[in-house]
Every structure is written in structure tokens, then in C-alpha cells.
Design an enzyme around this catalytic site. Structure first.
Site, mmCIF file in Angstrom:
data_model
loop_
_atom_site.group_PDB
_atom_site.id
_atom_site.type_symbol
_atom_site.label_atom_id
_atom_site.label_comp_id
_atom_site.label_asym_id
_atom_site.label_seq_id
_atom_site.Cartn_x
_atom_site.Cartn_y
_atom_site.Cartn_z
ATOM 1 C CG ASP A 181 30.608 -17.257 -8.153
ATOM 2 O OD1 ASP A 181 31.631 -16.859 -7.556
ATOM 3 O OD2 ASP A 181 29.807 -16.504 -8.715
ATOM 4 C CE1 TYR A 317 34.435 -11.513 -6.989
ATOM 5 C CE2 TYR A 317 33.731 -11.359 -9.270
ATOM 6 C CZ TYR A 317 33.493 -11.752 -7.967
ATOM 7 O OH TYR A 317 32.322 -12.389 -7.647
ATOM 8 C CG HIS A 373 25.072 -17.845 -8.843
ATOM 9 N ND1 HIS A 373 25.849 -18.068 -9.958
ATOM 10 C CD2 HIS A 373 25.912 -17.445 -7.866
ATOM 11 C CE1 HIS A 373 27.109 -17.790 -9.659
ATOM 12 N NE2 HIS A 373 27.179 -17.409 -8.396
#
Lengths: 407, 412
Positions: A181, A317, A373
Site C-alpha cells: 500500500d 492521498y 492486501h
């Protein structure tokens, strides 16, 4: 055993915060749900109601807290150029093996330092047949119990600076890196700035290759036209396309308006729970969360009780994409620092494995038929196994850290 | 205001229960706000709604905002509800405003809001559109609350898409005695035209001219072809495309989430008045043309969502349904039809077609340009919007008399 001037850290959430959370949960107002919606529209209502009920009346935060405090946790002030000092929270477990390989483990979103928990005993364990590691797992700035930056512009180089300085401060001038990630994205930044000199090798469970280009990867590029991709590659690409189409709402919002969504996440525990739980379920490979409500609530509580608040965690982000105007790899370069990739079937981004060469100097690959994930959490044995193979005797990255070969 | 409606209508009085007001107040008292990055004044909105705005609004909502006062004002509007039966979905109780003009032959006009709008957007238009004058046409105005918005019931099953919304609109108008009518709205209007255009919907006006240009339209209207190639010389087209691109690049987080995971987002908006406030207020400000929102105006607007019959989460589902969970374009399946179309261009609209490409939208017979106004045109610039409607449908207008025997003027 703490090394040079480490400040031990204990989580101790005040009673007043626990009371406040309970008051909020008691006032929960739920939406309705379409009949037969299942997971089509997002997290189903019965799941949320059940978890909220448990969070309010069943979950024992103090028990979780006590268990967390049995982890070797510390804090340290790290100076970041242009941003002042940030107090960084991290887990640091040394192996009994003196020449263990220093390993930096970096989480992502909606992950946290807690993802290293199951890996710790596996990686630090001594043994003649496998290498051992000293493990450092920080909370990224703005996550867990680390301070958050207070100004805009805290981007890849800044995150890289923090984690590198942390390793250096702990006496690890040379180390290896593991992440998925944001842990994957930041690896590229860390390697660009500190590769070879400090980062000797790295591994990821979420490789995100670029499409091969004629000039950078001539053979792969030609291969795109002349070789047909096998069924498994096509399946990987299809999976990624689907994820891109259906699963990027959160990414887009967080990358463009992190403050706006931040109000919801900070004010509504059930909003925060749904926002994160959706990923815990959709991004994992049938991990039995329903049997482990404590694990879910603990995970979410770390966000709720985080030092900077849950809103702060969304800003990465925005910063790493320039507000959705560029790629997260912007500012990074291909590096000859050796790297390894592990492929897990339910990872959210999957591209043809041959493209992994576009990321870096690929020396290790491993395939798995189970896991998603949150690999370190779902499949700690598999991940530890891969790291042992990559860095162990006979492995492609054995001895990358001079004097610390893990045995 | 005229009460000589030809059919029986069921008046609606808004009364939010005390318990609901109390819950809101208690939640606001427990409001938990995030911090904010220290940003320069001019970049304040870069990351989303500034904290100072939210703090101020939350405080006002908790302490000074008097919902009952606003509720009483809303109740002065002629509001009704009616059961509308929709194929495969059963009966939905639909809330709407209906004001008839004193002009008997006024043009029936259906006004349809979007998201995050609602029926109150018609409020300022009502007196302008219904007033009688020799100089301009008058309208009987029906402003519906979309299913799942404000005080309309929401569908309970998946699949309530474009055709269903269109069915609601058309059945409502017909049930009010308006077999033929005109339509004013943006966003979700296209399908109603496809299904009922010609026979029931006689003309259409929008302040949000958007569609996905289709090859079939180009082929049917070759005059569009040179316009597509004229980009280097067509500054308006380049501006429109740039604006639209920007919106889809950096302004679409809400849209993607609502089109794919409306339920997940819905938990936040249903549970947190602060979250709901921020989510909507961001659009009220960024999509309008420096409209001087007062705090109470904002709070009244957001309260409609907070106190809505189906709850705020229900209103998000329209994005999912209209795009089939983002597997289709919003404009998929719509076809170009020849009914007269009017467009108003407001400079701060969030996305739009180039003016020279207006023909992609439909049989454009009227274009109005304004130097002020944004996405919420009816609320921000009602006189401008009313002006365009009057010009389009008036005696000298290109859509005069589209509704047979409803000229919009008094018979003298």
C-alpha cells in the site's frame, strides 16, 4: 531491550475519551438499506449494526490497550526539513541474533503499525535455517500515535526522510525495507533518496509496475505486442480494471478533498467504521473478520483514538498525488537496489508479473494462492517465508547489509 | 396564488418531530472536529471545506438556528403529497410544490432539482414564473422532490433508475391534469425526454448542458462535424472542455463514491450532521458563483437533507442507479430527440458542453448567456433563469405555444 536513548511508549487513552466515544455510539443514527443489496452498494447494514453494538457494549478497549502495550513501542522526535520536529511512534523489536538484518516495515491506509504484530515473532526468531531480522515498524506521520505535519506539502521525500532518519537514529545505517500500500509507494521514494547508501534491498507485497515503454524496457515493450499474455496475466489485469472502476471512490475523495471527508471520519465513529471496514472485507482473501470482531474494532479504534485524529490520515492521498494531478511515483526513479515482489491473489492492484521489472532491480518473486492486501496480517507466515527466502543463505539478497547477514 | 387546481390534491405540512430536533442538538453538542493544515488564505479550499467555516456553522446550527421558524416559512409554500405507482416498484408517496398561475392558460412546467439540491430551489422562481403579465408568459409550476430526497418516499429495492424517475415525473404531471408540459432541469433530465418527449414533454430547458457526445448524433447532424474540428479557433469550446476535464479530474470524488459505494458513505452522512454539512456545503460554495450564502440559508438547506423522509443516505443512490454502479455513462441509452430545447449558460457551472456543440444536447432553439451564476442557477440567479424561460416560451420565442392551448398568456 531499548537501544540508544529510546523513549518507551504506552498507549493510555483517557477515560474521558472512552466515555465520549460511548456517548456518540449511543446516539448512532443509521441509514436504511435497499432490499437484497448485499455488498453491491457498500457495507451491508447488518454488519455495521452488529459491529457498532459490539463496539458500544462488548469491546474492551483496555484489554486491547494492555496487549498493545506489550509490544515494544517507543517514540522519538524526528526533524523534518521545512516541517520542524515530529514525534514519531514506532515498534522496535530486536532479534536475539546479533547480526540480524535491520528491517523497516511500513504500513499503508487504512492500515497501521499493528499490521506488524504477527510478523514480529516470525522475523525476529533465531534459527540456523533462516535469517533473523531486527524489526522497526513506525506509525507514519498522521497515523497511529505519531504526530502529523501541520503544513501542506508533506510529500514522498518527507515521509522518506522521516523513516530513514528513524532507522539511522536507531543505529541502523544500512537496512532493508518491507511495505505494501503506501508502504510500497514510499519504498520508491525511500529508495530514490537513500537507495544503496542506506536502503540495501526492499520487498513489497503490492508491486505496482508501470506499463513498459520502448525506451525504458525495450524487451518487455516488444513482448506486449508479440507475446500474448497468459490467462493468469489477463485475469490480473481484469481484476485491476474492476478495482479501478468500482473501488476508487475513497481514493479520489481523499486525494482531492481530504478535509471534507475528514469531518465525517472525525465526527462519526460508525462512519469511520464503515469507511475502513469496507476495505478490511473487500481487500482481504476471506480473512475471518467476523470471527474476530475484536480485531476489527481494535483496528478501527486505533484510527479513532489516533494522535492526529482520523481525518489527518487521508491527507497522504492528496500530498502524494498533488491533489490528483500526478502519479504517486512522481519524483521517483528506477533504482538498481535489489527488490523482491510477492504476489497474492486478492491484492487490489495486479498487473502482469513480467512488468515488475519496470519497478526496479527485481531479484526475487514469489507466488501465493491465498492472501490479499493486508498480507502481513492475513498471511504472516507466507510473507515471513518470502523474506527469509529472499534474504537467507542462497537467497538473491543474502548479505546485502554488510556485517548483518541475519545469522 | 390560485387554488383552482383541476384535481384533488393532498396538502403537506412539514413538521419535524421534537425528538428529531433533540437528537440533532445532542449530536451537535458531541461534535468532534478534525484539525486542519495551516494553509494560506488563497489556498484555503484546496483540501476541502475550511475548518473555520464548519466550526461557525456547527455552532450556529446548535445555538442560533431556529428550525421551527424556517419550517413555518417552508409551510407557506403550496406543498402536497401524492401516491404515484411505479411499475415494479409499487407505490411511492411523492412530495411536491404546486403553484398555479392566475393565468388559466399558463404553461405547465415541471421543475426538477438535482443533488445536493432540493425542491426549495424553486422558491425564488415561483413568483417570477407564475406572475401574470402582458409582456411575458406565465407558468403553472410543479417542483417535485425526487424519490429519496426531502419529503418524498424512497424506493426500497435496487434498480430504480432513469426510467423510473421519468415515470414518476410524468405520472405526477398527468395526475395533476397536465397531459402536456415543459420540463426545466439539469442533471437527470435526459431520460424523461426520451421516454415521454413529444407526447407529454413538449419542450425542455436546462441550465446544466451536459451530455456525452455520441457518434450517432454527429452522423445525424453533419453540421456538428466542422465544429468539432474548429477547436483551435473556438475559445469557448476549449474553455468548456478544460472546465469539464478539470471537474472530472479533481472534482469527482463525491461522484465516484456515490456511484459505487453509496451505502458506505451513507453511514457517515446519516450519523454525522457535521459530516453531512461539510459534504453538501462544499458543493454549495464551490459550485456557485460567489453566492453570498448566509449561515442560516446553508443550515436550512442542509437540514432538509438531515430531516429528509428517507434520510440523507438514500439521496446518494441516484448516482449508483443512473450509472449502474459506474458501469455505464449517465447518458447511456439516451437518444437525441427533436423536441425544442433551451440552454442557459452560467459561467460557474461545473461542467458543460461547448456552446458550438449545443446541438449534441437536442434540438436547441434557445441559448441564453449570463455573466453571473453557477450550478444552482434557480437559487443564485432566479431572475436570469426566469428571463430565459420567458424569452424561450414567450410570444416571440422559439418555443411559443409548444403546449397546445396553453399559450402562457391571459385570453383577452
Amino acid at each position: 531491550m531499548a537501544s540508544i536513548d529510546e523513549q518507551p511508549y504506552s498507549v493510555s487513552i483517557p477515560d474521558s475519551e472512552l466515555d465520549f466515544l460511548k456517548k456518540k455510539l449511543e446516539l448512532s443514527r443509521f441509514p436504511d438499506e435497499l432490499e437484497g443489496a448485499g455488498w453491491d452498494y457498500g457495507v451491508p447494514l447488518p454488519h455495521v449494526k452488529r459491529l457498532v453494538e459490539y463496539w458500544k457494549d462488548g469491546f474492551d478497549w483496555r484489554k486491547s490497550e494492555a496487549a498493545l502495550n506489550r509490544l515494544p513501542m517507543y517514540t522519538r522526535d524526528i526533524d523534518v526539513e521545512g516541517f520542524g520536529t515530529l514525534n514519531i511512534h514506532y515498534v522496535h523489536q530486536k532479534s536475539d541474533v546479533a547480526n540480524a538484518i535491520p528491517l523497516l516495515f511500513v504500513h499503508g491506509w487504512p492500515g497501521s503499525f499493528i499490521e506488524v504484530r504477527k510478523l514480529l515473532p516470525l522475523l525476529t526468531a533465531g534459527g540456523s535455517d533462516h535469517p533473523s531480522f531486527h524489526v522497526v515498524a513506525p506509525s507514519l506521520p498522521g497515523f497511529g500515535f505519531s504526530q502529523a505535519p501541520s503544513k501542506p506539502g508533506f510529500k514522498g521525500p518527507q515521509y522518506a526522510e522521516v523513516v530513514n532518519k528513524l532507522m539511522l537514529a536507531l543505529g541502523y545505517k544500512e537496512y532493508v525495507y518491507q511495505g505494501g500500500d503506501w508502504g510500497y509507494v514510499l519504498a520508491q521514494h525511500v529508495v530514490t533518496h537513500y537507495g544503496h547508501e542506506h536502503v540495501k534491498a526492499w520487498h513489497t507485497n503490492m508491486p505496482v509496475p508501470k506499463q513498459p515503454t520502448l525506451f525504458k524496457n525495450p524487451f518487455l515493450f516488444m513482448g506486449m505486442f508479440f507475446l500474448s499474455y497468459d490467462a493468469s496475466s489477463m485475469k490480473r489485469v481484469a481484476h485491476t480494471k474492476q478495482q479501478h472502476l468500482k473501488g476508487t471512490g475513497y481514493f479520489n475523495e481523499q486525494a482531492t478533498k481530504p478535509q471534507t471527508i475528514g469531518y465525517s471520519l472525525a465526527d462519526s465513529p460508525i462512519g469511520l467504521l464503515s469507511w475502513i471496514y469496507e476495505k478490511l472485507i473487500l481487500w482481504t482473501d476471506e480473512y475471518p473478520w467476523t470471527d474476530e470482531e475484536d480485531e476489527v474494532i481494535e483496528w478501527i479504534s486505533i484510527y479513532w483514538f489516533s494522535r492526529a485524529g482520523p481525518g489527518a490520515s487521508t491527507r497522504i492521498y492528496y500530498e502524494l498525488t498533488g491533489g490528483m494531478t500526478h502519479d504517486t511515483s512522481h519524483g521517483t526513479e528506477w533504482s538498481s537496489v535489489p527488490f523482491g515482489a510477492s504476489y497474492f491473489p486478492k491484492e487490489i492492484i495486479q498487473l502482469p508479473k513480467s512488468w515488475s521489472h519496470t519497478i526496479g532491480n527485481l531479484v526475487f518473486e514469489a507466488d501465493h494462492d491465498k492472501g490479499g492486501h493486508f498480507t502481513a496480517f492475513e498471511q504472516p507466515d507466507a510473507l515471513a517465508g518470502d523474506l527469509r527466502k529472499m534474504f537467507g543463505k542462497g537467497g538473491p539478497a543474502h548479505g546485502v547489509v554488510p556485517g548483518k547477514n541475519g545469522y | 396564488m390560485s387554488f383552482d387546481s383541476p384535481v384533488k390534491e393532498y396538502p403537506f405540512t412539514l413538521h419535524v418531530p421534537d425528538a428529531d430536533l433533540d437528537l440533532l442538538r445532542r449530536k451537535l453538542e458531541l461534535a468532534h472536529l478534525p484539525d486542519e493544515l495551516q494553509v494560506r488564505a488563497e489556498s484555503q479550499w484546496n483540501y476541502g471545506v475550511p475548518l473555520a467555516d464548519v466550526k461557525r456553522l456547527v455552532f450556529r446550527w446548535k445555538v442560533g438556528f431556529d428550525w421551527r421558524k424556517f419550517e413555518a416559512e417552508i409551510n407557506k409554500l403550496p406543498m402536497y403529497t401524492r401516491d404515484i405507482f411505479i411499475d415494479n416498484f409499487g407505490s411511492l408517496n411523492i412530495h411536491y410544490v404546486h403553484r398555479r398561475s392566475d393565468v388559466l392558460d399558463a404553461i405547465p412546467l415541471l421543475f426538477v432539482h438535482g443533488w445536493p439540491g432540493h425542491f426549495l430551489e424553486v422558491r425564488k422562481l415561483l413568483p417570477l414564473l407564475t406572475e401574470e403579465s402582458v409582456d411575458h408568459p406565465s407558468f403553472h409550476v410543479v417542483a417535485v422532490s425526487l424519490p429519496g430526497f426531502a419529503f418524498s418516499e424512497a424506493p426500497t429495492k435496487p434498480g430504480f433508475g432513469a426510467a423510473q424517475y421519468a415515470e414518476v415525473f410524468n405520472k405526477l404531471m398527468i395526475s395533476l391534469g397536465y397531459e402536456e408540459y415543459v420540463y426545466q432541469g439539469g442533471d437527470w433530465g435526459h431520460v424523461v425526454l426520451n421516454l415521454y418527449g413529444g407526447r407529454h414533454v413538449k419542450a425542455w430547458h436546462t441550465n446544466c448542458p451536459m451530455t456525452t457526445p455520441k457518434l450517432s448524433t454527429v452522423l445525424a447532424h453533419p453540421s456538428l462535424i466542422p465544429r468539432l474540428f474548429a477547436l483551435p479557433f473556438d475559445k469557448d469550446a476549449r474553455d468548456a472542455i478544460a472546465l469539464t476535464k478539470k471537474h472530472f479530474a479533481v472534482g469527482c470524488g463525491y461522484m465516484i463514491e456515490q456511484a459505487t459505494r453509496p451505502q458506505t458513505l451513507g453511514y457517515s452522512l446519516a450519523d454525522s450532521p457535521v459530516g453531512l454539512l461539510a459534504w453538501i456545503y462544499e458543493k454549495l460554495v464551490t459550485w456557485s458563483d460567489e453566492y453570498p450564502w448566509t449561515d442560516d440559508e446553508v443550515l436550512e438547506w442542509v437540514s432538509i437533507y438531515w430531516f429528509s423522509r428517507a434520510g440523507p443516505a438514500a439521496s446518494l443512490r441516484i448516482y449508483y442507479e443512473m450509472s449502474h454502479g459506474r458501469t455505464r455513462d449517465f447518458f447511456d441509452g439516451t437518444q437525441w430527440i427533436p423536441i425544442p430545447t433551451g440552454v442557459s449558460y452560467f459561467p460557474r457551472e461545473i461542467a458543460r458542453l461547448p456552446k458550438s456543440w449545443a446541438r449534441f444536447l437536442g434540438n436547441v432553439v434557445y441559448q441564453g448567456e449570463h455573466s453571473q451564476g453557477g450550478h444552482f442557477a434557480a437559487h443564485e440567479a432566479p431572475e436570469k433563469l426566469a428571463y430565459d424561460l420567458r424569452r424561450m416560451y414567450g410570444r416571440d420565442g422559439p418555443a411559443f405555444g409548444v403546449v397546445p392551448s396553453r399559450s402562457g398568456y391571459m385570453q383577452r
